[in-house]
Write an enzyme that holds these catalytic residues in place. Structure first.
Site, PDB file in Angstrom:
ATOM      1  CB  SER A  75      -0.894   0.025   1.246  1.00  0.00           C
ATOM      2  OG  SER A  75      -0.120   0.315   2.404  1.00  0.00           O
ATOM      3  CG  ASP A  76       1.206   5.920  -1.285  1.00  0.00           C
ATOM      4  OD1 ASP A  76       2.140   6.074  -0.468  1.00  0.00           O
ATOM      5  OD2 ASP A  76       1.005   6.703  -2.224  1.00  0.00           O
ATOM      6  CD1 TRP A  77       4.665   5.117   5.151  1.00  0.00           C
ATOM      7  CD2 TRP A  77       4.587   3.999   3.236  1.00  0.00           C
ATOM      8  NE1 TRP A  77       5.733   4.240   5.142  1.00  0.00           N
ATOM      9  CE2 TRP A  77       5.711   3.541   3.976  1.00  0.00           C
ATOM     10  CE3 TRP A  77       4.342   3.417   1.993  1.00  0.00           C
ATOM     11  CZ2 TRP A  77       6.569   2.546   3.514  1.00  0.00           C
ATOM     12  CZ3 TRP A  77       5.194   2.429   1.528  1.00  0.00           C
ATOM     13  CH2 TRP A  77       6.290   2.003   2.286  1.00  0.00           C
TER      14      TRP A  77
END
Length: 741
Positions: free
Chosen positions: A228-230
């Protein structure tokens, strides 16, 4: 030990922890298996390894390292070998700093020039992003460091990036916004792919099973980890079911509880969790960093940053051979000469080793400097402007250093204008009134409108050129480097000309991609809209001649060859671009699309023959009605040029490559005009069902032609032919055609 055995011995809690970030940058360690935590860190323009935790946007100091040019600039090199070398250098630095996975490259399409993160992305064209991204990743991963291709997918604006929905038809999605990712998955096999924050057609990307599993894995065959993106994951159990393997940085106990409850309640099959655990374990095994890593010589890597920048900088305009600079009196004007912008903000910001300003680079050359303006104050400072005017009056040639302030361009925010600040625009007017030999050097993350272009003789586009900013600019301006960069995006004359102008950022909830496949040059070129500078454009201090284009249709590809000659007085490099125009498909198509490119180095009077292999699948388009890719037989135009507008050679070719009898079959909705055209193919069937007389009547009577041109076969009931006869004819005609084939 095999992954299956490790998984068998893990508790449910440990399984969940393996697919969840241990902290902001690290995965969980498996000490008993000899698997250390993986460190994932930012890397769009250098290795940004934080010295402290809990910081995604560069607020804390990172390690000192090389600040390389932004991808927006490097892509202008159109040099696959250079991109691979860049990846190798990044991998060596990352390995030295014990970074396991580098978060990059960013390959999202530059749909709109107002997008605040365009400096991190390569191009408006998916072919460029796919090929250069592949080279970058192969170089990086050859050093034992994993890539994380981002942001998958359709993350083309920053405002409301966590919640807005990118609403796109499937043809546009596949041909434009997914194409570069598909190329990279199949050709580079990246270690990880980073899913984006946004929604896609109202479904959160982190929970989008069609995107992350059906397409990415089942159709494209991806074997790596989806990370995932953060803080992109809202519902962890749902994201696991969709195919998102590693959540970063994770929500600690909240994630643990949510996933355990979902398994307990039957909402999540534990086997699905095991699949993600297996993939993360494989990543951990493949990208462990050995203890005996070598340190890197920063001076050598700084020199490479200089090489990257100068090979990528674009000479947009050079009237009357104004550049290279002559041995005349020289004025340097603009605060960006003293305090340059060389990198973007947010997650791409690194702590540079050695920034060389343009003023420092010119230290061995006589010049007079004036600040001219305040970069962080848009109002005209009359005293600074008057000092600049004086420099312009007293020197034979002037270089104006202009660009956007850092506050204009950063992660998390889109721009609201493409104009330079008012004080810089006023400075252009004041200086050009006093001096005819003005060069503008731009430092900017994204596109700048240039209504002032006719007032100056030369324009040099450097984007954000990294810590060797001054040296690279010096090399270009003085002729130490013959510029060869080409624009990887279009510079429009007006923001209103941008194809997504009417929809970009108009809704906080939805981003509607109504322009479809007509992004960037596909729109300007097809609609014949004049641009400031077209896609693929870039001038040189020498000239090139194109000749002798030959096209051969092979079993699965087109072979295109041509000769190119350096007809000028100095060594130079040219980016040869091959475009293809589809003139056969019965659907709207861009006038031409880039399908290959090659950067060629030539000595004075040297000629080289360049060969391209273009696979037949380059002619494909996505048929939404059939849910599949389609290639059509017929006429195509092959173009070779120095930009999308500067076409030097072109040649038509008729392709017969599909070998599909079904593609030429007729049906109830086939129009009479097609039957007229193909009369000889269906001669027996037409006679058998007495339809030949109708066809002859259409041919012989011009008044009937226009009527029948838009009448499908099923409408023959209007002329007293029953539908059964029509259907029998269709079956017979298709069988007749099949036997013929």
């Amino acid at each position: 030990m095999k992954n299956s055995e490790i998984i068998k011995n893990l508790s449910l809690d440990d399984k969940i922890k393996i697919v969840t970030g241990q902290d902001f940058w690290y995965t969980k360690e498996l000490e008993n298996e000899g698997l250390k935590s993986l460190l994932l860190t930012d890397g769009p323009s250098g290795v940004r390894k934080q010295e402290e935790d809990i910081d995604a946007l560069g607020l804390n100091q990172s390690i000192e390292t090389i600040s390389f040019p932004s991808l927006a600039l490097i892509a202008c090199s159109f040099d696959k070998d250079l991109l691979r070398q860049y990846g190798e250098y990044l991998g060596q630095i990352a390995k030295s700093e014990k970074v396991n996975v580098l978060l990059g490259p960013g390959i999202n399409i530059k749909r709109n020039p107002l997008a605040g993160r365009n400096f991190e992305y390569m191009s408006e064209d998916p072919f460029v992003s796919g090929k250069l991204g592949t080279a970058y990743i192969k170089g990086l991963q050859s050093q034992g460091v994993g890539a994380s291709v981002k942001h998958f997918a359709t993350n083309n604006r920053e405002n409301q990036r966590f919640t807005n929905s990118s609403n796109i038809d499937e043809r546009t999605l596949r041909e434009i916004y997914l194409s570069a990712f598909e190329t990279i998955v199949k050709e580079a096999e990246p270690a990880t792919i980073m899913s984006s924050y946004n929604f896609l057609n109202q479904v959160p990307v982190s929970e989008n099973k069609w995107l992350l599993t059906d397409l990415l894995r089942n159709e494209w065959g991806y074997q790596g980890v989806v990370v995932s993106d953060w803080s992109a994951v809202k519902r962890r159990a749902q994201s696991l079911k969709a195919g998102l393997n590693l959540e970063m940085p994770g929500k600690g106990e909240a994630t643990l509880t949510e996933v355990k409850d979902a398994i307990k309640n039957g909402q999540l099959d534990e086997h699905i969790l095991d699949v993600s655990v297996d993939r993360v374990l494989t990543l951990m095994k493949d990208y462990q960093i050995k203890e005996d890593v070598q340190s890197y010589d920063k001076e050598t890597y700084h020199d490479f940053a200089r090489e990257l920048a100068r090979k990528s900088i674009v000479l947009l305009k050079n009237e009357n051979e104004n550049l290279p600079l002559k041995p005349l009196s020289l004025g340097l004007i603009g605060e960006l000469a003293e305090n340059p912008r060389y990198q973007g903000g947010g997650s791409s910001k690194v702590n540079p080793y050695h920034v060389v300003t343009p003023l420092e680079a010119f230290k061995n050359q006589q010049y007079v400097y004036a600040q001219g303006y305040n970069i962080n104050n848009h109002e005209v400072d009359q005293q600074l402007q008057q000092q600049a005017v004086k420099v312009a009056q007293q020197n034979d040639q002037v270089v104006l250093f202009l660009g956007y302030p850092e506050s204009y361009e950063t992660e998390g925010l889109d721009k609201d204008s493409l104009s330079l600040p008012d004080n810089q625009l006023a400075l252009i007017d004041a200086v050009t009134k006093e001096n005819e030999n003005v060069t503008i050097v731009l430092q900017n993350g994204g596109t700048v409108l240039m209504p002032w272009a006719d007032k100056v003789k030369s324009i040099v586009e450097t984007y954000l050129p990294g810590e060797a900013v001054g040296e690279a600019i010096y090399d270009i301006l003085t002729g130490k480097q013959n510029p060869a960069g080409k624009l990887a995006e279009t510079v429009p004359q007006r923001i209103e000309d941008v194809p997504s102008y009417l929809t970009f950022n108009q809704s906080k909830a939805d981003e509607n991609y109504r322009e479809g496949i007509y992004v960037g040059y596909r729109y300007y070129d097809t609609k014949n809209i004049e641009t400031q500078f077209p896609f693929g454009h870039g001038s040189s201090y020498t000239t090139f001649d194109y000749s002798n284009m030959q096209i051969t249709n092979q079993e699965s590809s087109l072979k295109v060859s041509l000769d190119i000659k350096n007809t000028g007085n100095i060594f130079g490099e040219e980016v040869v671009q091959i475009y293809i125009g589809n003139r056969t498909s019965d659907i709207d198509m861009p006038y031409k699309e880039l399908r290959e490119f090659e950067r060629v180095a030539l000595e004075v009077n040297e000629t080289k023959t360049i060969n391209f292999e273009i696979p037949h699948k380059a002619m494909r388009w996505y048929n939404e009605n059939r849910g599949q890719w389609q290639i059509d037989d017929g006429e195509y135009i092959i173009y070779a040029g120095s930009s999308v507008e500067d076409i030097r050679l072109e040649q038509p070719i008729t392709l017969d490559i599909t070998n599909q009898t079904t593609s030429n079959q007729i049906h109830e909705d086939t129009y009479l005009s097609e039957i007229v055209t193909r009369k000889e193919e269906f001669k027996q069937s037409l006679e058998q069902y007495n339809l030949d007389k109708i066809i002859d009547a259409v041919i012989e009577n011009p008044e009937l032609t226009s009527i029948f041109e838009n009448m499908p076969l099923r409408s023959l009931i209007m002329v007293n032919i029953d539908i059964k006869t029509v259907r029998d004819f269709i079956d017979a005609a298709n069988e007749e055609k099949s036997k013929e084939g």
